[in-house]
Design a protein around this motif. Sequence first.
Motif, short mmCIF file in Angstrom:
data_model
loop_
_atom_site.label_atom_id
_atom_site.label_comp_id
_atom_site.label_asym_id
_atom_site.label_seq_id
_atom_site.Cartn_x
_atom_site.Cartn_y
_atom_site.Cartn_z
N CYS A 66 1.00 -1.21 0.06
CA CYS A 66 0.10 0.06 0.17
C CYS A 66 0.77 1.31 0.17
CB CYS A 66 -0.97 -0.10 1.30
SG CYS A 66 -2.24 -1.23 1.14
N VAL A 67 1.80 1.25 0.88
CA VAL A 67 2.82 2.46 0.76
C VAL A 67 3.35 2.86 -0.47
CG1 VAL A 67 4.72 3.48 1.88
CG2 VAL A 67 3.10 2.41 3.31
N VAL A 233 -15.46 -0.32 -3.05
CA VAL A 233 -15.13 -0.05 -1.67
C VAL A 233 -16.53 -0.60 -0.81
CG1 VAL A 233 -15.47 1.64 0.36
CG2 VAL A 233 -13.80 2.05 -1.63
N LEU A 234 -17.78 -0.11 -1.41
CA LEU A 234 -19.23 -0.72 -0.95
C LEU A 234 -19.05 -2.10 -0.84
CD1 LEU A 234 -21.48 1.85 -2.81
CD2 LEU A 234 -20.83 1.68 -0.22
N ALA A 239 -19.24 -5.72 2.72
CA ALA A 239 -19.57 -7.24 2.74
C ALA A 239 -18.76 -8.27 2.47
CB ALA A 239 -20.44 -7.23 1.36
N MET A 240 -17.24 -8.02 2.98
CA MET A 240 -16.30 -9.07 2.95
C MET A 240 -16.57 -9.96 3.95
SD MET A 240 -13.71 -10.42 1.48
CE MET A 240 -13.52 -9.11 0.13
N PRO A 241 -16.93 -11.32 3.59
CA PRO A 241 -17.16 -12.20 4.74
C PRO A 241 -16.46 -13.18 5.21
CG PRO A 241 -17.42 -13.14 2.18
CD PRO A 241 -16.76 -11.98 2.18
N LEU A 355 -6.79 0.11 -3.26
CA LEU A 355 -8.06 -0.20 -2.64
C LEU A 355 -8.30 -1.92 -2.67
CD1 LEU A 355 -10.30 2.42 -4.35
CD2 LEU A 355 -9.48 2.40 -2.15
N GLY A 356 -7.89 -2.38 -3.88
CA GLY A 356 -8.01 -3.92 -4.18
C GLY A 356 -7.25 -4.73 -2.81
N ALA A 357 -6.06 -3.84 -2.48
CA ALA A 357 -5.14 -4.67 -1.51
C ALA A 357 -5.53 -4.35 -0.17
CB ALA A 357 -3.83 -4.11 -1.56
N ALA A 358 -6.22 -3.16 0.18
CA ALA A 358 -6.69 -2.82 1.51
C ALA A 358 -8.28 -2.91 1.95
CB ALA A 358 -6.18 -1.56 1.92
N GLY A 359 -8.69 -2.83 0.77
CA GLY A 359 -10.40 -3.02 0.97
C GLY A 359 -10.75 -4.38 1.60
#
Length: 407
Positions: A66-67, A233-234, A239-241, A355-359
């Motif tokens: 991310c950094v 993001v939504l 909703a990540m399970p 976003l794909g890595a942290a979301g």
Amino acid sequence: MSLLGALVDVRPLRASANFRRLWISTSASTFGQQVAVVAVLAQAWELTGSSFAVGAVGLAQAIGMCVCGMVGGSLADAVDRRRLVVLTTLGQTCAAALLAVQAVAGVRSFALILALVTVQGALTGLGAPARRTFAAKLLPGEQLSAGLALSSLSFQVALLVGPALGGLITAAAGAGGAYALDAACLLVAAYGVGRLPAMRPDGGERPGLRSIVSGVRFVATNPVLGGSFLTDVLATVLAMPVALFPAIAAERFDGDPRMIGWFLSAIAVGGLAAGLASGTFTRMRRLGAVQVAGSLAWGVALAGFGLVDTLWVALGCLAVAGAGDVVAVVSRGATTQLATPDSHRGRVSGIEFILGAAGPDVGNFRAGSVAGMTSAPVAAVSGGVLCVAGLLTLAAANRSLRTYERP
């Protein structure tokens, strides 16, 4: 549409030798990473016996990615992107080789493993934004979704096969064998990119903080890009399970640990099925509507997963969620590349990468927190419902995203 047309859309592989090289390169890199992750986790546990230490390995890699993702995006809009990816991939190869050496030599230093994994994550972040711009340069616009779907398909295959092979190699030859295979795969990846033509950005800015801020401002003021990223993001944050799988397995399926593996595999199988049927959606022009529809399928399916207590229905819901996720990711990636001028593609791809890595990690934290205050099924259902509500609101308010078509 014929049955053949509904299957994998392979037009990019047939039409472009350079895309074939890119696809082989990306597939090799992803496969090696999935093999090595098992060795890293196994070695970290062997050395420390601590779940916290094992988690710290993933956190260190995520922080590095991310950094350096934003820095990599800024560099990708200022230098030859091909050279940047070759150099960062060779750096990853060296780190993988050093991991192999320390494992074979029996160094037994958790700090060294943590440092090397962090370096690999940082190099991945530096090179990923530039790599994400390649397909848009190598393929015509009408084939970009198909190219991204092929990359997603290879990722799903690696996700299914890589960890299993990594476990077998680690058990038979030790962690050093898995690291060595990762290094070999990365060499193949570097060679594939090195065979591509030079890819200098069109009118990029000098790298630095001002360039990064300019890229963020560009996304924030572009309703198509801003809406696409908000869709992601939504879906992930709300909703990540995955964090709920152990609790749901305990509450509804007698705590059988096999359930957790089946839940994860069901998502991967759904994603693989969507990749194998990519012809059903990669030819669609309404990219904005397609990505919203895919994310809606993800949210609805995960809400259903929280409601059911029959195993096969639960697995079916997760498979639908995995398929919807692939549809959304592929169409979002195509939208991101096509709606962004080449001068900004590196920075915009850097934001997408972060976003794909942290979301997902943030989403799993949210799910675990809600489950702690209520229950795992409530967290799953509420997350899916909130995801769907947010997506419907976004689609209604953002006409530019809703009506965006492939040029």
